[in-house]
Write a protein that holds these residues in place. Structure first.
Motif, PDB file in Angstrom:
ATOM      1  N   VAL A  20       0.793  -1.171   0.125  1.00  0.00           N
ATOM      2  CA  VAL A  20       0.112  -0.147   0.074  1.00  0.00           C
ATOM      3  C   VAL A  20       0.787   1.203   0.104  1.00  0.00           C
ATOM      4  O   VAL A  20       0.518   2.218  -0.655  1.00  0.00           O
ATOM      5  CB  VAL A  20      -0.942   0.169   1.284  1.00  0.00           C
ATOM      6  CG1 VAL A  20      -1.505   1.372   1.329  1.00  0.00           C
ATOM      7  CG2 VAL A  20      -2.087  -1.042   1.109  1.00  0.00           C
ATOM      8  N   ALA A  21       1.958   1.187   0.864  1.00  0.00           N
ATOM      9  CA  ALA A  21       2.997   2.226   0.762  1.00  0.00           C
ATOM     10  C   ALA A  21       3.319   2.569  -0.398  1.00  0.00           C
ATOM     11  O   ALA A  21       3.771   3.679  -0.930  1.00  0.00           O
ATOM     12  CB  ALA A  21       4.104   2.058   1.943  1.00  0.00           C
ATOM     13  N   ALA A  22       3.962   1.532  -1.301  1.00  0.00           N
ATOM     14  CA  ALA A  22       4.315   1.670  -2.656  1.00  0.00           C
ATOM     15  C   ALA A  22       3.267   2.047  -3.366  1.00  0.00           C
ATOM     16  O   ALA A  22       3.540   3.038  -4.356  1.00  0.00           O
ATOM     17  CB  ALA A  22       4.826   0.362  -3.136  1.00  0.00           C
ATOM     18  N   ALA A  23       2.080   1.809  -3.353  1.00  0.00           N
ATOM     19  CA  ALA A  23       0.954   2.219  -4.178  1.00  0.00           C
ATOM     20  C   ALA A  23       0.882   3.753  -4.031  1.00  0.00           C
ATOM     21  O   ALA A  23       0.578   4.400  -5.054  1.00  0.00           O
ATOM     22  CB  ALA A  23      -0.159   1.660  -3.804  1.00  0.00           C
ATOM     23  N   LEU A  24       1.074   4.150  -2.749  1.00  0.00           N
ATOM     24  CA  LEU A  24       0.876   5.866  -2.772  1.00  0.00           C
ATOM     25  C   LEU A  24       1.894   6.441  -3.346  1.00  0.00           C
ATOM     26  O   LEU A  24       1.754   7.468  -3.793  1.00  0.00           O
ATOM     27  CB  LEU A  24       0.856   5.871  -0.942  1.00  0.00           C
ATOM     28  CG  LEU A  24      -0.010   5.234  -0.244  1.00  0.00           C
ATOM     29  CD1 LEU A  24      -0.109   5.603   1.103  1.00  0.00           C
ATOM     30  CD2 LEU A  24      -1.616   5.920  -0.635  1.00  0.00           C
ATOM     31  N   VAL A  25       3.074   5.976  -3.218  1.00  0.00           N
ATOM     32  CA  VAL A  25       4.285   6.666  -3.776  1.00  0.00           C
ATOM     33  C   VAL A  25       4.049   6.741  -5.522  1.00  0.00           C
ATOM     34  O   VAL A  25       4.432   7.709  -6.166  1.00  0.00           O
ATOM     35  CB  VAL A  25       5.554   5.746  -3.466  1.00  0.00           C
ATOM     36  CG1 VAL A  25       6.843   6.306  -4.659  1.00  0.00           C
ATOM     37  CG2 VAL A  25       6.229   5.906  -1.940  1.00  0.00           C
ATOM     38  N   ASP A  38       3.057   0.150 -12.473  1.00  0.00           N
ATOM     39  CA  ASP A  38       3.676   1.043 -12.020  1.00  0.00           C
ATOM     40  C   ASP A  38       3.716   0.969 -10.224  1.00  0.00           C
ATOM     41  O   ASP A  38       4.905   1.074  -9.893  1.00  0.00           O
ATOM     42  CB  ASP A  38       2.745   2.316 -12.052  1.00  0.00           C
ATOM     43  CG  ASP A  38       2.617   2.811 -13.477  1.00  0.00           C
ATOM     44  OD1 ASP A  38       3.425   2.575 -14.066  1.00  0.00           O
ATOM     45  OD2 ASP A  38       1.728   3.496 -13.695  1.00  0.00           O
ATOM     46  N   ILE A  39       2.802   0.390  -9.684  1.00  0.00           N
ATOM     47  CA  ILE A  39       2.947   0.278  -8.373  1.00  0.00           C
ATOM     48  C   ILE A  39       4.020  -0.976  -8.080  1.00  0.00           C
ATOM     49  O   ILE A  39       4.640  -1.050  -7.083  1.00  0.00           O
ATOM     50  CB  ILE A  39       1.567  -0.191  -7.758  1.00  0.00           C
ATOM     51  CG1 ILE A  39       0.614   0.733  -7.737  1.00  0.00           C
ATOM     52  CG2 ILE A  39       1.679  -0.912  -6.548  1.00  0.00           C
ATOM     53  CD1 ILE A  39      -0.880   0.465  -7.583  1.00  0.00           C
ATOM     54  N   ALA A  40       3.941  -2.374  -8.746  1.00  0.00           N
ATOM     55  CA  ALA A  40       4.838  -3.331  -8.591  1.00  0.00           C
ATOM     56  C   ALA A  40       6.200  -2.770  -8.859  1.00  0.00           C
ATOM     57  O   ALA A  40       7.173  -3.285  -8.179  1.00  0.00           O
ATOM     58  CB  ALA A  40       4.320  -4.302  -9.569  1.00  0.00           C
ATOM     59  N   LYS A  41       6.358  -2.031  -9.814  1.00  0.00           N
ATOM     60  CA  LYS A  41       7.783  -1.238 -10.093  1.00  0.00           C
ATOM     61  C   LYS A  41       8.240  -0.593  -8.941  1.00  0.00           C
ATOM     62  O   LYS A  41       9.586  -0.642  -8.472  1.00  0.00           O
ATOM     63  CB  LYS A  41       7.785  -0.396 -11.429  1.00  0.00           C
ATOM     64  CG  LYS A  41       9.209   0.046 -11.526  1.00  0.00           C
ATOM     65  CD  LYS A  41       9.168   0.781 -13.115  1.00  0.00           C
ATOM     66  CE  LYS A  41      10.543   1.154 -13.412  1.00  0.00           C
ATOM     67  NZ  LYS A  41      10.384   2.133 -14.923  1.00  0.00           N
ATOM     68  N   VAL A  42       7.384   0.433  -8.415  1.00  0.00           N
ATOM     69  CA  VAL A  42       7.901   1.185  -7.123  1.00  0.00           C
ATOM     70  C   VAL A  42       8.180   0.240  -5.929  1.00  0.00           C
ATOM     71  O   VAL A  42       9.189   0.463  -5.164  1.00  0.00           O
ATOM     72  CB  VAL A  42       6.754   2.070  -6.697  1.00  0.00           C
ATOM     73  CG1 VAL A  42       7.135   2.634  -5.411  1.00  0.00           C
ATOM     74  CG2 VAL A  42       6.727   3.226  -7.879  1.00  0.00           C
ATOM     75  N   ALA A  43       7.213  -0.971  -5.592  1.00  0.00           N
ATOM     76  CA  ALA A  43       7.489  -1.855  -4.777  1.00  0.00           C
ATOM     77  C   ALA A  43       8.748  -2.858  -4.994  1.00  0.00           C
ATOM     78  O   ALA A  43       9.090  -3.385  -3.920  1.00  0.00           O
ATOM     79  CB  ALA A  43       6.313  -2.712  -4.449  1.00  0.00           C
ATOM     80  N   GLY A  44       9.279  -2.708  -6.234  1.00  0.00           N
ATOM     81  CA  GLY A  44      10.434  -3.686  -6.450  1.00  0.00           C
ATOM     82  C   GLY A  44      10.118  -5.170  -6.524  1.00  0.00           C
ATOM     83  O   GLY A  44      10.776  -5.941  -6.210  1.00  0.00           O
ATOM     84  N   THR A  45       8.811  -5.316  -7.142  1.00  0.00           N
ATOM     85  CA  THR A  45       8.588  -6.643  -7.156  1.00  0.00           C
ATOM     86  C   THR A  45       7.735  -6.817  -8.721  1.00  0.00           C
ATOM     87  O   THR A  45       7.457  -5.955  -9.386  1.00  0.00           O
ATOM     88  CB  THR A  45       7.497  -7.108  -6.186  1.00  0.00           C
ATOM     89  OG1 THR A  45       7.209  -8.568  -6.165  1.00  0.00           O
ATOM     90  CG2 THR A  45       6.143  -6.379  -5.887  1.00  0.00           C
TER      91      THR A  45
END
Length: 241
Positions: A20-25, A38-45
């Motif tokens: 969720v924190a990655a989604a917010l970023v 986009d969310i997966a990329k920020v989360a590094g997964t």
């Protein structure tokens, strides 16, 4: 539940929080049209990991909404004292705290209001599985929470829970549409007024809704007093009854 099961449950909860924190970023960076990629990329997964921890987009969206509700509630409650501050101060400080969060995360509010994340797949469901609007769904829970707090604080017989709920819903709707107008649909939008003017107008709108609804019930608001003492029935209304 054994220790291993409990540790696994806590691990999954922490992973959900991290995602969720990655989604917010990702929303802050990419705006309301953010994708699962986009969310997966920020989360590094990879995207499949998102679906291992969230049933679908709707589940992730609900977690984001809950986070925003908690963020707003904590920020606003951190600036006011419901039992000591005057009604005027409660409104002014509460609106200022809300506007500060909006200013810090404009794309997050565009994401919630416009709901592109769910409309791509037609996955717009409420918690009970029925079709719903993301902005309305996210406002309902917050409106009910505020309504319960206000109902407990306002000790006037003429004010019933249904009236408090209606005013809360109306206020949230007005605030949401005003925020949407002020922010615009993208970062390229130039606000029509400064944050200070926007906050002042928003506070006036909230006061107007509360005061006009109270007047219909024959109640006047002494806005320089704490909330539990501010709602006073007009003598004419009492005599008429």
């Amino acid at each position: 539940m054994d220790a291993r099961t409990e540790r696994w449950r806590e691990h999954r909860l922490q992973v959900r929080k991290d995602l969720v924190a990655a989604a917010l970023v990702a929303i802050d960076v990419h705006g309301p049209n953010v994708s699962m990629g986009d969310i997966a990329k920020v989360a590094g997964t990879a995207k499949p990991k998102l679906y291992r921890h969230f049933a679908d987009r709707s589940d992730l969206h609900a977690a984001i909404v809950q986070h925003v509700q908690n963020l707003l509630w904590d920020r606003i409650m951190g600036t006011v004292n419901l039992f000591e501050d005057s009604v005027a101060d409660l409104i002014d400080h509460g609106v200022a705290a809300y506007a500060a969060v909006v200013t810090d995360h404009p794309n997050l509010f565009r994401f919630l209001v416009h709901g592109h994340f769910l409309t791509r797949t037609g996955d717009r469901r409420t918690a009970d599985g029925s079709a719903g609007d993301p902005a309305l769904d996210s406002a309902r829970t917050a409106s009910n929470m505020v309504a319960r707090v206000l109902a407990d604080a306002i000790q006037v017989p003429a004010v019933d829970n249904s009236t408090v709920e209606m005013v809360s819903y109306s206020t949230f709707g007005a605030v949401a549409t005003a925020t949407d107008w002020w922010l615009g649909s993208s970062d390229q939008h130039e606000p029509a007024m400064t944050i200070e003017r926007f906050t002042a107008h928003l506070a006036a709108i909230v006061r107007g809704l509360v005061e006009s609804s109270s007047a219909l019930l024959g109640i006047r608001i002494e806005s320089d007093r704490p909330m539990h003492l501010a709602f006073v029935r007009d003598q004419e209304e009492v005599t008429r009854e």
